[in-house]
Design a protein around this motif. Structure first.
Motif, PDB file in Angstrom:
ATOM      1  N   ASN A 126       4.644  88.453 -53.089  1.00  0.00           N
ATOM      2  CA  ASN A 126       3.579  88.055 -52.170  1.00  0.00           C
ATOM      3  C   ASN A 126       3.521  86.198 -52.518  1.00  0.00           C
ATOM      4  OD1 ASN A 126       2.984  89.852 -50.552  1.00  0.00           O
ATOM      5  ND2 ASN A 126       1.401  90.746 -51.974  1.00  0.00           N
ATOM      6  N   LEU A 127       3.453  85.511 -51.852  1.00  0.00           N
ATOM      7  CA  LEU A 127       3.797  84.203 -52.102  1.00  0.00           C
ATOM      8  C   LEU A 127       2.443  83.136 -51.351  1.00  0.00           C
ATOM      9  CD1 LEU A 127       5.302  82.094 -53.525  1.00  0.00           C
ATOM     10  CD2 LEU A 127       6.693  81.810 -51.644  1.00  0.00           C
ATOM     11  N   SER A 128       1.896  82.472 -52.263  1.00  0.00           N
ATOM     12  CA  SER A 128       0.709  81.780 -51.392  1.00  0.00           C
ATOM     13  C   SER A 128       0.806  80.309 -51.892  1.00  0.00           C
ATOM     14  CB  SER A 128      -0.670  82.221 -51.839  1.00  0.00           C
ATOM     15  OG  SER A 128      -1.000  83.595 -51.169  1.00  0.00           O
ATOM     16  N   LEU A 129       0.473  79.407 -51.143  1.00  0.00           N
ATOM     17  CA  LEU A 129       0.184  78.195 -51.665  1.00  0.00           C
ATOM     18  C   LEU A 129      -1.331  77.909 -52.135  1.00  0.00           C
ATOM     19  CD1 LEU A 129      -1.139  76.014 -49.288  1.00  0.00           C
ATOM     20  CD2 LEU A 129       0.971  76.392 -48.215  1.00  0.00           C
ATOM     21  N   VAL A 130      -1.583  77.352 -52.889  1.00  0.00           N
ATOM     22  CA  VAL A 130      -3.008  76.909 -53.338  1.00  0.00           C
ATOM     23  C   VAL A 130      -3.239  75.355 -53.470  1.00  0.00           C
ATOM     24  CG1 VAL A 130      -3.566  79.263 -54.215  1.00  0.00           C
ATOM     25  CG2 VAL A 130      -2.798  77.220 -55.758  1.00  0.00           C
ATOM     26  N   GLY A 131      -4.421  75.124 -53.651  1.00  0.00           N
ATOM     27  CA  GLY A 131      -4.771  73.495 -53.935  1.00  0.00           C
ATOM     28  C   GLY A 131      -4.430  73.101 -55.243  1.00  0.00           C
ATOM     29  N   ALA A 132      -5.456  72.318 -55.801  1.00  0.00           N
ATOM     30  CA  ALA A 132      -5.054  71.947 -57.073  1.00  0.00           C
ATOM     31  C   ALA A 132      -5.951  72.779 -58.382  1.00  0.00           C
ATOM     32  CB  ALA A 132      -5.349  70.229 -57.205  1.00  0.00           C
ATOM     33  N   HIS A 133      -5.310  72.819 -59.345  1.00  0.00           N
ATOM     34  CA  HIS A 133      -5.938  73.704 -60.551  1.00  0.00           C
ATOM     35  C   HIS A 133      -7.064  72.337 -61.110  1.00  0.00           C
ATOM     36  CE1 HIS A 133      -3.131  76.707 -59.812  1.00  0.00           C
ATOM     37  NE2 HIS A 133      -3.919  77.534 -60.469  1.00  0.00           N
ATOM     38  N   GLY A 134      -6.680  71.277 -61.146  1.00  0.00           N
ATOM     39  CA  GLY A 134      -7.357  70.155 -61.624  1.00  0.00           C
ATOM     40  C   GLY A 134      -6.312  69.787 -63.006  1.00  0.00           C
ATOM     41  N   LEU A 135      -5.699  70.783 -63.634  1.00  0.00           N
ATOM     42  CA  LEU A 135      -4.996  70.317 -64.820  1.00  0.00           C
ATOM     43  C   LEU A 135      -3.734  69.482 -64.378  1.00  0.00           C
ATOM     44  CD1 LEU A 135      -5.367  73.545 -66.570  1.00  0.00           C
ATOM     45  CD2 LEU A 135      -7.001  71.676 -66.479  1.00  0.00           C
ATOM     46  N   MET A 136      -3.760  68.328 -64.038  1.00  0.00           N
ATOM     47  CA  MET A 136      -2.655  67.659 -63.462  1.00  0.00           C
ATOM     48  C   MET A 136      -1.740  67.501 -64.374  1.00  0.00           C
ATOM     49  SD  MET A 136      -5.140  65.552 -60.915  1.00  0.00           S
ATOM     50  CE  MET A 136      -5.833  66.626 -59.745  1.00  0.00           C
TER      51      MET A 136
ATOM     52  N   VAL B 283     -18.690  74.710 -60.423  1.00  0.00           N
ATOM     53  CA  VAL B 283     -19.444  75.148 -59.047  1.00  0.00           C
ATOM     54  C   VAL B 283     -18.648  74.813 -57.975  1.00  0.00           C
ATOM     55  CG1 VAL B 283     -21.612  74.624 -58.124  1.00  0.00           C
ATOM     56  CG2 VAL B 283     -21.622  74.748 -60.394  1.00  0.00           C
ATOM     57  N   LEU B 284     -18.433  73.704 -58.043  1.00  0.00           N
ATOM     58  CA  LEU B 284     -17.542  73.256 -56.684  1.00  0.00           C
ATOM     59  C   LEU B 284     -16.084  73.635 -56.901  1.00  0.00           C
ATOM     60  CD1 LEU B 284     -18.017  69.448 -56.266  1.00  0.00           C
ATOM     61  CD2 LEU B 284     -18.766  71.105 -54.827  1.00  0.00           C
ATOM     62  N   THR B 285     -15.548  73.889 -58.095  1.00  0.00           N
ATOM     63  CA  THR B 285     -14.143  74.074 -58.041  1.00  0.00           C
ATOM     64  C   THR B 285     -13.729  75.729 -58.532  1.00  0.00           C
ATOM     65  OG1 THR B 285     -14.490  73.456 -60.579  1.00  0.00           O
ATOM     66  CG2 THR B 285     -13.855  71.800 -59.020  1.00  0.00           C
ATOM     67  N   GLU B 286     -14.826  76.402 -58.219  1.00  0.00           N
ATOM     68  CA  GLU B 286     -14.566  77.807 -58.550  1.00  0.00           C
ATOM     69  C   GLU B 286     -13.424  78.447 -57.920  1.00  0.00           C
ATOM     70  OE1 GLU B 286     -18.209  79.853 -58.060  1.00  0.00           O
ATOM     71  OE2 GLU B 286     -18.268  79.413 -55.771  1.00  0.00           O
ATOM     72  N   ASN B 287     -13.108  77.947 -56.768  1.00  0.00           N
ATOM     73  CA  ASN B 287     -11.963  78.556 -55.982  1.00  0.00           C
ATOM     74  C   ASN B 287     -10.708  77.917 -56.223  1.00  0.00           C
ATOM     75  OD1 ASN B 287     -13.756  80.582 -55.050  1.00  0.00           O
ATOM     76  ND2 ASN B 287     -14.021  79.339 -52.977  1.00  0.00           N
ATOM     77  N   PHE B 288     -10.868  76.740 -57.009  1.00  0.00           N
ATOM     78  CA  PHE B 288      -9.531  75.869 -56.932  1.00  0.00           C
ATOM     79  C   PHE B 288      -8.448  76.525 -57.743  1.00  0.00           C
ATOM     80  CE2 PHE B 288     -10.882  71.154 -56.704  1.00  0.00           C
ATOM     81  CZ  PHE B 288     -11.879  71.402 -55.704  1.00  0.00           C
ATOM     82  N   GLY B 289      -7.420  76.564 -56.978  1.00  0.00           N
ATOM     83  CA  GLY B 289      -6.209  77.207 -57.638  1.00  0.00           C
ATOM     84  C   GLY B 289      -6.185  78.878 -57.172  1.00  0.00           C
TER      85      GLY B 289
ATOM     86  N   LYS C  81     -10.777  64.533 -51.935  1.00  0.00           N
ATOM     87  CA  LYS C  81      -9.438  65.023 -51.540  1.00  0.00           C
ATOM     88  C   LYS C  81      -9.136  66.276 -52.083  1.00  0.00           C
ATOM     89  CE  LYS C  81      -8.290  61.105 -52.421  1.00  0.00           C
ATOM     90  NZ  LYS C  81      -7.786  59.615 -52.980  1.00  0.00           N
ATOM     91  N   GLY C  82      -9.334  66.429 -53.492  1.00  0.00           N
ATOM     92  CA  GLY C  82      -9.074  67.839 -54.096  1.00  0.00           C
ATOM     93  C   GLY C  82      -9.829  68.976 -53.418  1.00  0.00           C
ATOM     94  N   ILE C  83     -11.234  68.533 -53.092  1.00  0.00           N
ATOM     95  CA  ILE C  83     -11.837  69.656 -52.352  1.00  0.00           C
ATOM     96  C   ILE C  83     -11.377  69.796 -51.094  1.00  0.00           C
ATOM     97  CG2 ILE C  83     -14.139  70.066 -51.407  1.00  0.00           C
ATOM     98  CD1 ILE C  83     -15.404  68.389 -53.534  1.00  0.00           C
ATOM     99  N   LEU C  84     -11.011  69.048 -50.230  1.00  0.00           N
ATOM    100  CA  LEU C  84     -10.430  69.250 -49.128  1.00  0.00           C
ATOM    101  C   LEU C  84      -9.115  69.934 -49.079  1.00  0.00           C
ATOM    102  CD1 LEU C  84     -11.266  66.144 -47.058  1.00  0.00           C
ATOM    103  CD2 LEU C  84     -12.538  68.168 -46.942  1.00  0.00           C
ATOM    104  N   GLU C  85      -8.281  69.503 -50.131  1.00  0.00           N
ATOM    105  CA  GLU C  85      -7.091  70.207 -50.078  1.00  0.00           C
ATOM    106  C   GLU C  85      -7.052  71.600 -51.000  1.00  0.00           C
ATOM    107  OE1 GLU C  85      -4.587  67.256 -52.080  1.00  0.00           O
ATOM    108  OE2 GLU C  85      -4.913  67.762 -54.075  1.00  0.00           O
ATOM    109  N   SER C  86      -8.127  71.911 -51.582  1.00  0.00           N
ATOM    110  CA  SER C  86      -7.831  73.243 -52.328  1.00  0.00           C
ATOM    111  C   SER C  86      -8.927  74.202 -51.591  1.00  0.00           C
ATOM    112  CB  SER C  86      -8.567  72.966 -53.805  1.00  0.00           C
ATOM    113  OG  SER C  86      -7.511  71.847 -54.281  1.00  0.00           O
ATOM    114  N   ASP C  87      -9.923  73.660 -51.083  1.00  0.00           N
ATOM    115  CA  ASP C  87     -11.292  74.464 -50.890  1.00  0.00           C
ATOM    116  C   ASP C  87     -11.907  73.955 -49.457  1.00  0.00           C
ATOM    117  OD1 ASP C  87     -12.704  76.783 -50.582  1.00  0.00           O
ATOM    118  OD2 ASP C  87     -13.799  76.320 -52.431  1.00  0.00           O
ATOM    119  N   PRO C  88     -11.195  73.782 -48.371  1.00  0.00           N
ATOM    120  CA  PRO C  88     -11.809  72.997 -47.307  1.00  0.00           C
ATOM    121  C   PRO C  88     -13.011  73.886 -46.663  1.00  0.00           C
ATOM    122  CG  PRO C  88      -9.716  73.748 -46.612  1.00  0.00           C
ATOM    123  CD  PRO C  88      -9.771  73.921 -48.012  1.00  0.00           C
TER     124      PRO C  88
END
Lengths: 908, 593
Positions: B76-86, B161-167, B249-256
């Protein structure tokens, strides 16, 4: 009304109306706070920050821009303390770092006279002499008021931009611009045109047009509002650009019926060098138009007539005025009263018009008197006689209060320009605009509903709206019950106005009537701009009836936003009518009034209007005429035949400012004094009487119109014309004409005065006008030409050419035709065709195209407004304003100039 | 329908048990999530945020596609946003169903067959690819050599808090968000809370605006809430033009959807009718993600009429800026949305009185809005307990520049800057000696010298130190950084981005840049320092909006910490600066593609 706010500015107790800003309150109280981007009648902008003040209220100290901040009660405002002065100086220092300021720094300022040659103490590009506003510059005054130390360490950056000197009428030098955006805002906020915009940002932010185009393509109406508000030399009129004024006179523009108050700047040689709108008046609030702002210049022209002359056997002989009077008296004495006509001028003052008709009726005993541009006579007559004139006495800015505006068969943008400004502003505020006109004009672009009835059927289209409004029960029932007595009869009569038949008759879709009814009949505040450009004379009455019926059903009376504005031609059409300078029946109340005042019987004979007089001249019934030719446009459609008619006369006596087509046939010519060389009064379309003040003295034998009639009467031995001055004559008018009772020059000194309403009570109970519809079949008798003109055509590609170093619109026009008409005319799409009028002159040329909104039998084209600016620049006749070509609907023929090029077959 | 005024305390539970719209959405989401995480195929997620794409994640994603649902269906393949660890991008994260997650870093398309072979062709036969750098959940035989994801220093010190869904979730799939309890707060609010209660929770939380001014959010909302106007707007500001800031932008692209939920809650709490998400032109990924998310929300009854079966209706759309930094100023932003030139308006009237289209309006930053779902969901008090007394919650910090581990990290307020730099960021990269200077809060923020590194990340402490937290961007400069040149770059940005309306900002920035330019070319003139100060202070008091008022900030803060270096520059004691060593600089042309 909330209480005014009390606060102090620099220790002085000041009062502000709620909503007023600190700056406005200060200026009203006579306290000057330097400002640059603020301008009266425009919204605050808050960009220049030179108006910063220190404030303290409720213990909070703040430094605020006083143009945007509103005072609080007991606020303490300091405008001149050290810190705020320092800040202000700092900001202006920044500003001066990009504005050439040799005019402030040159050490010879005190010594240098206006005629001195510059001794080069300052850089060439920075010298005071490069600025057309030198010594009349608002920026300079502002900078001086803050006592700026100009030894600034800031780098001076000159922009080194080319000067835009290739558009008609004005020059733009953005090297001098301070980006206060006054011009952009006046164009947007006040005029509604958006021809200018700010381009780019940061330090290179500047004023320009949206795509860097010429003003000719940007939607500019060349009204000059941007010039009048510019605090620097960036925007100036090209004519007399470098001239300095030595005094100024507030006067009334006599180029159209709006009667704008203008400030005439006069130089030391008594020459009017500039015209700008006067901000401090209620008529135009400082606005002007291309005709008014740039059309005053004819008074300075060197080819003006200076002396009276005779023409005898083709030989011209100069004469003194007395010789001319005697000769004219002798010539006129040969004719029977009905053989003589008097034609007054469209620029003629009330004084001229009054004495003209008195002269005709008392001295000549003739009833043939009218004023030359009395084109919509029946419309206005009908209104003023059958309806309370109060309807038509709303100030033009009252249109802004309207919820809907109906424009019938008129083109105010060109003919009564400033009147179109409040219409556009109302539209921007959400008012519904309904235009009934075949032609595409600027206001049709603002129209929510644009009805294009077949030419000559505008009255029926209005009745279609009335019928549709009743069908949808949009009428104001209470108002109708209270104010009318025949509503039921009228509704019954409306059965004859079948919408289907009207739609077929007008060639308009039925739904459009419903849309127009919904737009107009939703509120009582409906303003009407009533013209008759495309309405045949026989239908004027019907049109007025229909419009008045619409107003009644809508409950529109005389409240705010409910005015009727007759679209008069000529500056004083309204006044001349009130003076009785129009065809009057012997039994009419005005006639009785006049005869009683004069103690004579009203002359016999059928009264003739301008149209009938032209016919009578051609028919030989009228053999002699006196024509006041100042401002007469012999090329107007309604005056076609005037030239031939005048040439067939035995005796023609003309008063004119210039030699022209009318004086060409004259036997005796008097040099007329233009508006600027006499004191007189005119009455505008709001019925406001205003003073035209003398700006300079006449230098030769020029005579005001009333002086000519006075002289003629004296030479003929007639009495009753011995007026010593215009003001004495005006007093006589006020004593005679009830509408003018109580007025005098003194009373008009400040802002003029409305004429009195005599017929109050007419309005209390008005009845619907019931008429049978006339659906007489329409014979397709050839083709009509309906030219259109708009400010801006972003959908068309415009190319610019150059002529005499000026930009001109140079493009192929589209001649739009109904698809069915191509066959009748024997042309194919893409042919280059010429449209010729009755006289055989080409009125339009272009490529024939199929149009989805052209009607059968109508040939349309839409050109750009900028061509009028070009006309003003290029007109060979010095007095260009009156002859600006209007959008005349006329019968034409079409011929092919060049066939369309064969289309090549392109392989797909 | 539940009446808002007489809601019993347990309405939410009742509504959930009654198969509300949300319960059905949630059931579907759970099913989907279980399929992905507990099905029979590995679930591969690729970070396709802007940072991932810049590192080549798109190619990696393409290389993975043949194994996915459209290919051999082995994964199964998904795209996700940013993990933050750039610094680790592109990151590929593989869920081995029912066992654990393995993270692969710096993946290239060439590695893909080898990585995938381990998971689909037999774990024994194919060794785990060496790009694996961490595991999560359970340690198994194959991950013994790897550290735990949550114990990585970059992660263990974060407070998500904000980034719990990132990635974790696909930003383009609303159900993945709902599976993480997304929209539960909204459901609870519209069905069982009054607008005032929602507003009260936000006030309790002590949330302060994350856009730069740090204004208390609840207070701001309470200006709008009482207005009886029939049309009111809540706007979300994602102009984010600060160089070095990318968390909005990170929020919008990872968890809009988190933002959309927050904005609807904002609308509910203030009785507003319309929401607009204002995104900078050119931020293509966030724009697409947000537009897609709004469409999905409409399709599932979360936007539009009667949201989630309640009687609350709310409309939302995306609006784009022109290419302008000042468009992020709240009044300029309203001008831009109205289709005009984006220049600031004067205040008053404040937006809550006459804002967008002259209607009452609230404007909030993306991060501010995105906190709201968790505040409403878990209660304002829980949020209040995070962070410091005056600045509750977390800060989303963007680390860039001379730092070992650049990225986007969410840390609790109160952590010192040094901790962030050294413990999370890993200090200076190899070859550098020390961190000399920090530039925080965007080009209008300021710079901090070493003595300020122990400042706590906290609105007030940062302001006291002469910088602002602002958007959360921290650009790190090592000892080779030329401070005057750095400041010149910031001022050049400010000058270029000035809207050109008010005189002090339009002209003042130009002159300050002039002076700095001279100094960098060793051509300083006597009085230049004084001139900077005069012009700067005039801008500070005289300008119309924050852009001009804060324009002197970078210079004044730099003089504060690096006065010596300024003096050296002024005296011409240093080499000419700039990338070419001749004192010239590369002028900004455009700030975004």
């Amino acid at each position: 009304m909330p209480d005014p706010i009390q606060f102090t500015i620099d220790g002085q107790q000041v009062e502000a109306e709620p909503g007023q800003t600190i700056l406005q309150a200060a200026l009203e109280a006579g306290i000057y706070i330097p400002y640059l981007c603020y301008f009266p009648h425009m919204k605050p902008y808050g960009a220049c920050r030179t108006c910063v003040v220190d404030t303290e209220a409720n213990g909070r100290k703040m430094t605020l821009a006083s143009c945007t901040a509103t005072p609080m009660s007991d606020m303490v405002v300091e405008t001149k303390n050290e810190s705020v002065s320092e800040l202000r100086r700092g900001i202006i220092e920044l500003l001066m770092s990009e504005h050439p300021h040799g005019c402030l720094t040159c050490h010879r300022i005190e010594l240098c006279g206006p005629q001195d040659v510059c001794q080069r103490h300052v850089d060439v590009t920075d010298r005071c002499t490069i600025c057309p506003k030198n010594e009349r510059c608002e920026l300079k005054d502002t900078v001086r008021s803050v006592e700026l130390d100009l030894r600034t360490p800031l780098n001076y950056n000159r922009r080194d931009l080319p000067i835009h000197a290739d558009d008609p009428l004005y020059d733009r030098d953005y090297n001098l611009c301070i980006v206060c955006a006054r011009c952009v805002r006046v164009c947007d906020e006040v005029r509604g045109d958006n021809a200018l915009t700010l381009v780019s940002r940061s330090g290179v932010s500047l004023v320009g047009t949206s795509h860097g185009t010429s003003l000719m393509e940007s939607g500019c109406e060349f009204c000059g509002a941007c010039i009048d508000v510019c605090p620097t030399g960036a925007l100036v009129e090209r004519e007399y650009k470098w001239e300095k004024a030595s005094r100024q006179v507030t006067t009334t523009c006599t180029n159209c019926a709006v009667g704008c108050q203008m400030i005439a700047e006069v130089n030391k040689f008594d020459k009017i060098i500039r015209f700008r709108g006067d901000v401090n008046n209620e008529v135009n609030l400082g606005q002007a138009c291309f005709k008014g702002k740039f059309g005053y210049d004819y008074v300075n022209h060197r080819s003006r007539l200076k002396r009276a002359y005779f023409r005898k056997g083709g030989i011209l002989t100069n004469a003194t005025p007395d010789e001319a009077f005697n000769a004219a008296a002798e010539a006129l004495s040969k004719y029977e009263p009905h053989e003589v006509a008097v034609i007054a001028s469209p620029r003629g003052s009330n004084e001229d018009n009054f004495i003209a008709q008195k002269f005709a009726r008392v001295a000549l005993r003739s009833n043939n008197v009218d004023h030359a541009h009395n084109f919509i006579d029946d419309v206005s007559e009908h209104i003023s006689e059958r309806w309370d004139t109060a309807h038509t006495k709303r100030p033009i800015w009252d249109i802004e209060n309207a919820h809907s505006v109906l424009v019938v068969s008129g083109n105010p943008t060109e003919d009564q320009n400033v009147l179109a400004v409040p219409v556009k502003r109302a539209a921007k505020r959400g008012a519904k605009i309904v235009v009934i006109d075949q032609r595409e004009t600027e206001l049709t672009r603002y129209a929510d509903v644009w009805l294009r009835p077949r030419i000559g059927t505008a009255h029926m289209a209005v009745m279609g709206i009335v019928r549709s409004a009743f069908d949808s029960t949009l009428e104001q029932g209470d108002f109708i019950r209270e104010r009318t007595s025949n509503a039921e009869d009228f509704k019954a009569a409306l059965w004859d106005y079948d919408l289907g038949r009207i739609a077929t008759y007008c060639e308009v879709e039925i739904e459009e009537f419903a849309e127009a009814a919904a737009a107009l009949a939703s509120h009582r505040e409906m303003a009407v701009l009533l013209g008759a450009d495309t309405v045949p004379k026989a239908r004027h009455d019907a049109l007025v009836d229909a419009v008045m019926n619409l107003r009644l059903l809508n409950g529109t009376a005389d409240g705010p936003g409910q005015g009727v504005y007759p679209l008069y031609f000529g500056a004083n059409s309204r006044g001349s009518r009130q003076m009785g300078c129009r065809p009057l029946a012997a039994e009419s109340p005005v006639a009785t009034l006049l005869c009683d005042a004069w103690g004579v019987d009203f002359p016999e004979g059928e009264p003739m209007g301008i149209g009938e007089m032209i016919e009578a001249m051609q028919g030989g019934t009228i053999k002699a005429a006196i024509v006041m030719a100042d401002g007469v446009n012999p090329t107007a459609r309604q005056l076609s035949g005037l030239r031939e008619a005048l040439s067939s006369l035995e005796t023609l006596i003309v008063s004119s400012v210039f030699d022209n087509e009318i004086t060409a046939n004259a036997d005796i010519v008097f040099p007329a004094a233009p508006f600027s060389e006499q004191t007189s009064t005119v009455t505008n379309l709001e019925s406001r009487v205003q003073l035209v003040r003398m700006a300079s003295e006449s230098r030769f034998d020029e005579l005001a119109g009333w002086q000519i009639f006075r002289g003629l009467a004296k030479a003929m031995g007639k009495t009753g014309f011995e007026y010593d001055s215009a003001s004495e004559l005006f007093d006589a008018i006020c004593a005679t004409i009830p509408d003018y009772n109580g007025l005098s020059y003194d009373a008009l000194e400040k802002g003029g005065a409305f004429t009195q309403t005599q017929t109050d009570g007419n309005d209390a109970r008005s009845d619907f006008e019931i008429t049978k519809p006339d659906f007489s079949p329409f014979a397709r008798d050839g083709f009509y030409f309906a030219p259109g003109r708009v400010l801006h055509q972003p959908d068309r590609e415009n190319t610019l050419g150059e002529r005499n170093y000026l930009n001109v619109i140079d493009r192929v026009e589209l001649i739009e035709l109904h698809p069915d008409d191509f066959e009748t005319l024997g042309i194919t799409e893409g042919d280059t065709v010429a449209v010729r009028n009755d006289q055989g002159n080409v009125v339009a040329e272009g490529v024939a195209t199929v149009s989805d909104h052209a009607l059968r039998g109508i040939i349309q084209t839409t050109t750009l407004f900028a061509e009028l600016a070009t006309y003003m620049e290029e007109c060979e006749y010095p007095d260009s304003s009156p002859t600006v070509p209007g959008l005349d609907v006329r019968r034409v023929t079409v011929e092919v100039v060049a066939k369309a090029p064969e289309r090549e077959l392109v392989a797909v | 329908m539940v009446s808002r005024t007489e809601a019993p305390v347990d309405t939410y539970a009742v509504a959930m048990s009654q198969q509300t719209q949300y319960a059905m959405l949630r059931a579907r989401a759970r099913q989907l999530w279980v399929q992905l995480t507990e099905g029979d195929k590995p679930w591969v997620r690729v970070g396709l945020g802007a940072s991932g794409q810049a590192a080549g994640a798109e190619e990696v994603f393409e290389a993975l596609k043949p194994y996915g649902p459209d290919g051999t269906q082995q994964i199964n393949l998904s795209l996700v946003g940013a993990h933050g660890l750039m610094y680790l991008e592109p990151i590929v994260d593989v869920v081995v169903p029912k066992i654990n997650r393995v993270f692969h870093a710096n993946v290239t398309p060439e590695m893909v067959p080898d990585i995938i072979a381990h998971y689909v062709d037999g774990r024994e036969q194919h060794p785990m690819h060496e790009s694996a750098f961490a595991y999560a959940d359970h340690r198994d035989a194959f991950t013994t050599h790897l550290p735990n994801w949550d114990e990585l220093p970059t992660n263990s010190l974060q407070k998500k808090v904000l980034t719990e869904n990132f990635g974790n979730i696909d930003p383009l799939d609303i159900f993945q968000y709902i599976a993480q309890d997304g929209y539960a707060s909204l459901n609870k609010a519209v069905l069982s809370m009054t607008p005032d209660e929602v507003l009260e929770e936000v006030k309790t939380s002590g949330l302060r605006g994350r856009g730069g001014a740090a204004f208390p959010t609840g207070l701001k909302w309470s200006f709008l809430a009482p207005s009886p106007a029939p049309v009111k707007y809540v706007l979300c500001n994602c102009e984010e033009g600060d160089p070095g800031a990318f968390n909005d932008k990170g929020i919008l692209e990872s968890d809009p959807h988190r933002l959309i939920e927050g904005l609807i809650l904002n609308g509910y709490a203030t009785n507003s009718t319309h929401g607009v998400v204002f995104i900078r032109q050119g931020h293509e990924i966030p724009i697409e993600a947000t537009r897609h998310a709004i469409d999905e929300a409409y399709a599932n009854g979360i936007l539009g009429e009667n949201i989630l079966g309640s009687d609350f209706s709310f409309e939302m759309e995306v609006s784009l800026t022109g290419d302008s930094y000042v468009a992020g100023e709240e009044t300029a932003m309203m001008e831009a949305i109205e289709g005009k030139r984006s220049t600031p308006r004067y205040k008053p009237p404040f937006p809550a009185q006459a804002g967008l289209f002259q209607k009452p309006t609230n404007i909030n930053n993306v991060k501010t809005i995105a906190y709201v779902p968790s505040i409403v969901g878990r209660g304002g008090n829980e949020f209040k307990n995070i962070g410091t007394e005056s600045s509750s919650g977390t800060a989303l910090v963007c680390l860039t520049g001379h730092i070992k581990r650049p990225g986007m990290y969410e840390v609790e307020m109160g952590m010192t800057i040094r901790q962030v730099l050294e413990d999370i960021g890993g200090g200076v990269p190899d070859g550098s000696e020390r961190i000399k200077v920090l530039q925080t809060g965007g080009p209008l923020g300021g710079v901090l010298g070493e003595e300020a590194f122990d400042t706590e990340i906290d609105f007030d402490a940062m302001a006291e130190a002469g910088a602002i937290l602002g958007s959360g961007g921290i650009i790190v400069g090592d000892e080779s950084t030329d401070v005057v040149d750095l400041i010149r770059n910031l001022v050049a940005f400010n000058q270029f981005e000035s809207c050109g309306k008010c005189f002090p900002c339009r002209l003042g920035n130009t002159h300050m840049l002039d002076v700095l330019d001279r100094m960098c070319k060793n051509e300083a003139q006597p009085g230049d320092m004084k001139l900077l100060e005069t012009v700067g202070n005039n801008m500070k008091i005289g300008s119309l909006c924050g852009h001009g008022q804060l324009g002197y900030n970078p210079i004044s803060s730099a003089i504060n910490y690096f006065e010596e270096e300024f003096e050296q520059r002024f005296n011409g004691e240093l080499e000419k600066s700039g990338p070419f060593g001749d004192g010239s600089m590369i002028l900004p042309s455009r700030t975004r593609p």
